[in-house]
Motif scaffolding. Structure first.
Motif, mmCIF file in Angstrom:
data_model
loop_
_atom_site.group_PDB
_atom_site.id
_atom_site.type_symbol
_atom_site.label_atom_id
_atom_site.label_comp_id
_atom_site.label_asym_id
_atom_site.label_seq_id
_atom_site.Cartn_x
_atom_site.Cartn_y
_atom_site.Cartn_z
ATOM 1 N N THR A 177 5.472 -5.823 8.509
ATOM 2 C CA THR A 177 5.155 -5.332 7.307
ATOM 3 C C THR A 177 6.071 -4.313 6.576
ATOM 4 O O THR A 177 6.039 -4.468 5.283
ATOM 5 C CB THR A 177 3.674 -4.419 7.531
ATOM 6 N N ARG A 183 -10.933 -2.838 -3.653
ATOM 7 C CA ARG A 183 -9.990 -1.913 -3.954
ATOM 8 C C ARG A 183 -10.046 -0.994 -5.190
ATOM 9 O O ARG A 183 -10.354 0.243 -5.019
ATOM 10 C CB ARG A 183 -8.541 -2.677 -4.323
ATOM 11 N N GLU A 203 -6.681 -11.014 0.904
ATOM 12 C CA GLU A 203 -6.503 -10.647 -0.250
ATOM 13 C C GLU A 203 -6.227 -11.918 -1.233
ATOM 14 O O GLU A 203 -6.678 -12.105 -2.183
ATOM 15 C CB GLU A 203 -5.416 -9.613 -0.610
ATOM 16 N N ARG A 216 -8.399 0.668 12.542
ATOM 17 C CA ARG A 216 -8.203 1.554 11.387
ATOM 18 C C ARG A 216 -9.497 2.389 11.130
ATOM 19 O O ARG A 216 -9.018 3.587 10.747
ATOM 20 C CB ARG A 216 -8.146 0.496 10.334
ATOM 21 N N THR A 249 -2.378 -9.265 1.664
ATOM 22 C CA THR A 249 -2.615 -9.890 2.792
ATOM 23 C C THR A 249 -3.308 -11.340 2.672
ATOM 24 O O THR A 249 -3.622 -11.688 1.406
ATOM 25 C CB THR A 249 -3.784 -9.053 3.784
ATOM 26 N N ARG A 309 1.443 3.475 2.080
ATOM 27 C CA ARG A 309 2.101 3.767 3.291
ATOM 28 C C ARG A 309 3.523 2.804 3.280
ATOM 29 O O ARG A 309 4.317 3.575 4.087
ATOM 30 C CB ARG A 309 1.533 2.932 4.600
ATOM 31 N N SER A 355 0.766 -1.185 0.016
ATOM 32 C CA SER A 355 -0.045 -0.052 -0.025
ATOM 33 C C SER A 355 0.756 1.329 0.020
ATOM 34 O O SER A 355 2.035 1.266 0.293
ATOM 35 C CB SER A 355 -0.978 -0.084 1.305
ATOM 36 N N ASP A 407 -9.977 -2.310 5.379
ATOM 37 C CA ASP A 407 -8.554 -2.616 5.267
ATOM 38 C C ASP A 407 -8.306 -1.961 3.940
ATOM 39 O O ASP A 407 -7.044 -1.382 3.853
ATOM 40 C CB ASP A 407 -8.296 -4.054 5.157
ATOM 41 N N ARG A 408 -9.118 -1.689 3.162
ATOM 42 C CA ARG A 408 -8.860 -1.130 1.871
ATOM 43 C C ARG A 408 -8.796 0.357 2.026
ATOM 44 O O ARG A 408 -8.164 1.031 1.492
ATOM 45 C CB ARG A 408 -9.874 -1.771 0.859
ATOM 46 N N TYR A 459 -8.165 1.846 4.623
ATOM 47 C CA TYR A 459 -6.875 2.307 5.627
ATOM 48 C C TYR A 459 -5.691 2.196 4.423
ATOM 49 O O TYR A 459 -4.906 2.873 4.673
ATOM 50 C CB TYR A 459 -6.742 1.209 6.694
ATOM 51 N N ASP A 460 -5.515 1.195 3.533
ATOM 52 C CA ASP A 460 -4.558 1.239 2.723
ATOM 53 C C ASP A 460 -4.409 2.114 1.886
ATOM 54 O O ASP A 460 -3.280 2.660 1.554
ATOM 55 C CB ASP A 460 -4.658 -0.085 1.787
ATOM 56 N N LYS A 461 -5.382 2.871 1.534
ATOM 57 C CA LYS A 461 -5.734 3.907 0.672
ATOM 58 C C LYS A 461 -5.860 5.353 1.402
ATOM 59 O O LYS A 461 -5.766 6.410 0.685
ATOM 60 C CB LYS A 461 -6.961 3.853 -0.309
#
Length: 346
Positions: free
Chosen positions: A94, A261, A115, A331, A112, A28, A26, A292-293, A295-297
């Protein structure tokens, strides 16, 4: 002026190529490296992890003289085809896994555990094996043990990939030999876990375990009639997804989790009307994937209704999926704090 869209009206069509294109760290961890990882001098296992992963990266893409079956029935090799990082939250697993992904040559995938299981659901097991067998490295973050079927599925997937010469790297908060311990007693499951653990060189990363911090305080939800104006003022010239919570939850059941996503691809901030407690476990698990998606973005959230600390029932927060729910609440709360009080989500 902000652009308004609605996730509950969006039906993403995602090709296999687009699905696979999403298997990378991601944003991050988009530019991390072994050099940007700062090991704690008091925890030598962190420096050891960096050195092991650097050495492992050099083996990626090189022919392996011993397949998985050779390991089982032939001469034992000193070097295993996979590396596994175990350790508590907040020790940088991570970061290290993403650094390996950046350092390794060739075609590679990073995702993950969830995923990858979703990818199998979208493509089929055999097609997933065929596709990922063309990769030089497959990285699996946050290996989970909530469902014995998914764990057996992933174990078999990794076994076939390893047999095809693909290097594997994984992280989890539980050593692979202990996966499922005290949780699932089925003979087949335990056999798969033993097989899985034999594929990896296991390294324990010591450090402060952030599981004991507790969740940050959720911001007080805004009045429902205020949230859209508040969002447009805070995020002018951005694309805002404005949805009623119940409509979004219903829509998620119509979209495969592997497409979440893409569902969020045009969203800069999420505005949610009337958040409520989820009482159905299947719905709750889908919302975990969405969290989760988001937070990833790094999609900030502005919401009315109940705070995210009340998103799941007490029974869910103390049940078999509690780790997933805890992570989702943490998150979502961080994203809500970012959206409503401007605190960066970390």
């Amino acid at each position: 002026m902000a652009t308004i869209t609605h996730l509950s009206e969006t039906k993403p069509n995602v090709s296999i190529e687009e699905l696979l294109a999403g298997f990378h760290p991601s944003y991050r961890f988009g530019e991390v490296s072994f050099n940007t990882y700062r090991p704690d001098p008091s925890q030598p296992s962190q420096t050891e992890a960096v050195n092991k992963l650097k050495a492992f990266a050099e083996t990626v893409g090189k022919k392996d003289s011993g397949s998985f079956l050779t390991k089982l029935f032939g001469k034992k090799k000193e070097t295993k085809n996979g590396i596994y990082l175990d350790g508590g939250f907040g020790v940088g697993k991570t970061h290290l896994l993403a650094s390996l992904w950046h350092a390794a040559p060739g075609r590679k995938a990073f995702g993950t555990f969830v995923e990858y299981t979703n990818l199998v659901g979208a493509l089929s097991f055999r097609q997933t094996v065929d596709v990922l067998s063309q990769y030089s490295l497959v990285c699996i973050d946050e290996f989970e043990l909530d469902d014995p079927g998914d764990t057996v599925l992933m174990s078999r997937l990794m076994r076939e990939l390893s047999d095809a010469g693909v290097k594997l790297a994984a992280t989890s908060n539980t050593l692979p030999g202990a996966l499922g311990e005290g949780r699932f007693a089925a003979v087949d499951f335990q056999r798969e876990i033993k097989t899985l653990s034999e594929q990896f060189d296991v390294h324990r990363v010591e450090g402060e375990d952030f599981r004991h911090r507790g969740l940050p305080d959720a911001p007080v939800p805004l009045e429902d009639q205020q949230i859209e104006g508040f969002a447009e003022e805070r995020y002018p010239n951005k694309t805002l997804a404005v949805d009623h919570f119940d409509q979004l939850v219903a829509h998620l059941s119509q979209v495969h989790p592997s497409r979440y996503r893409q569902l969020l691809s045009e969203t800069d901030a999420l505005v949610l009307h009337n958040v409520d407690t989820i009482t159905d476990q299947a719905i709750a698990l889908r919302f975990v994937v969405l969290a989760d998606r988001l937070y990833d973005k790094d999609v900030p959230i502005i919401a009315s209704g109940k705070p995210f600390s009340e998103l799941f029932t007490p029974e869910m927060m103390s049940g078999g999926y509690q780790k997933k729910y805890y992570r989702a609440v943490s998150r979502l709360t961080a994203l809500a704090r970012e959206g409503q009080i401007g605190e960066p989500a970390i």
